[in-house]
Design a protein around this motif. Sequence first.
Motif, PDB file in Angstrom:
ATOM      1  N   UNK A  97     -18.837  10.761  -8.812  1.00 10.66           N
ATOM      2  CA  UNK A  97     -18.273   9.366  -8.099  1.00 10.66           C
ATOM      3  C   UNK A  97     -17.363   8.600  -9.155  1.00 10.66           C
ATOM      4  N   UNK A  98     -16.176   9.126  -9.468  1.00 10.69           N
ATOM      5  CA  UNK A  98     -15.382   8.330 -10.554  1.00 10.69           C
ATOM      6  C   UNK A  98     -14.772   7.200  -9.813  1.00 10.69           C
ATOM      7  N   UNK A  99     -14.614   6.126 -10.476  1.00 11.40           N
ATOM      8  CA  UNK A  99     -13.978   4.991 -10.234  1.00 11.40           C
ATOM      9  C   UNK A  99     -12.640   4.817 -10.695  1.00 11.40           C
ATOM     10  N   UNK A 100     -11.663   4.789  -9.985  1.00  7.26           N
ATOM     11  CA  UNK A 100     -10.148   4.681 -10.543  1.00  7.26           C
ATOM     12  C   UNK A 100      -9.480   3.351 -10.093  1.00  7.26           C
ATOM     13  N   UNK A 101      -8.992   2.721 -11.096  1.00  7.34           N
ATOM     14  CA  UNK A 101      -8.445   1.502 -11.059  1.00  7.34           C
ATOM     15  C   UNK A 101      -6.912   1.587 -11.172  1.00  7.34           C
ATOM     16  N   UNK A 102      -6.052   1.404 -10.167  1.00 12.05           N
ATOM     17  CA  UNK A 102      -4.646   1.334 -10.060  1.00 12.05           C
ATOM     18  C   UNK A 102      -3.923   0.040 -10.671  1.00 12.05           C
ATOM     19  N   UNK A 103      -3.034   0.353 -11.541  1.00  8.69           N
ATOM     20  CA  UNK A 103      -2.517  -0.670 -12.135  1.00  8.69           C
ATOM     21  C   UNK A 103      -1.184  -0.656 -12.122  1.00  8.69           C
ATOM     22  N   UNK A 104      -0.519  -1.164 -10.802  1.00 10.37           N
ATOM     23  CA  UNK A 104       0.779  -1.092 -10.594  1.00 10.37           C
ATOM     24  C   UNK A 104       1.717  -1.832 -11.752  1.00 10.37           C
ATOM     25  N   UNK A 105       2.892  -1.148 -11.801  1.00  9.32           N
ATOM     26  CA  UNK A 105       3.753  -1.264 -12.665  1.00  9.32           C
ATOM     27  C   UNK A 105       5.207  -1.473 -12.128  1.00  9.32           C
TER      28      UNK A 105
END
Length: 181
Positions: A97-105
Amino acid sequence: MDWSFFKMRSVAILTGVDTHLDHLGILSHLLNIPLIVTQEKTYALAKKYYPDLDVTLRDLSDLSLHDLATDFDVIFETGKFWAADLASSLELLYGKKMRFVFCPHGNSDKGHSLQELVSQDISLVYGEHLSNLLHHNGSFQKIRKVITTGNYRLHIICSIKPFMIVLQMKRFFTDLPMSNL
């Protein structure tokens, strides 16, 4: 807010253009996590402008699901499709269960392109302006957890400003013919 994922084995991965380095490079520095890049130019820029950063150059084909599942628990990324493309495969094949953190640019991420935002696990939001845009374009409900960060880049940019000035002066005086001095 549950901050426990910050203590997990985290990595930032930059597979796109080097312009996203100013987000993921600084974030990697702040969180003291490694940064994996897939472009030689991005690697060279990271080594030059973030000399203390743990940065690795890897070919995109070398980023296997097995390695990601084995080595990391959290992936920080700027591509809005990472979670949608990888999460289910990691869970199905490796029970991860990988956590993904989206960092908008960039402004395009904060407005127009986020209208097509796919579901996100976690997204960093700088402040009220981005939060309002996400609510306005209907993307906010596609994000499981939102973390308001403020302008985390400003502190680092200000702290490395003297280093950048010296770097630019060395470059300028190296390129300047001695007859001009």
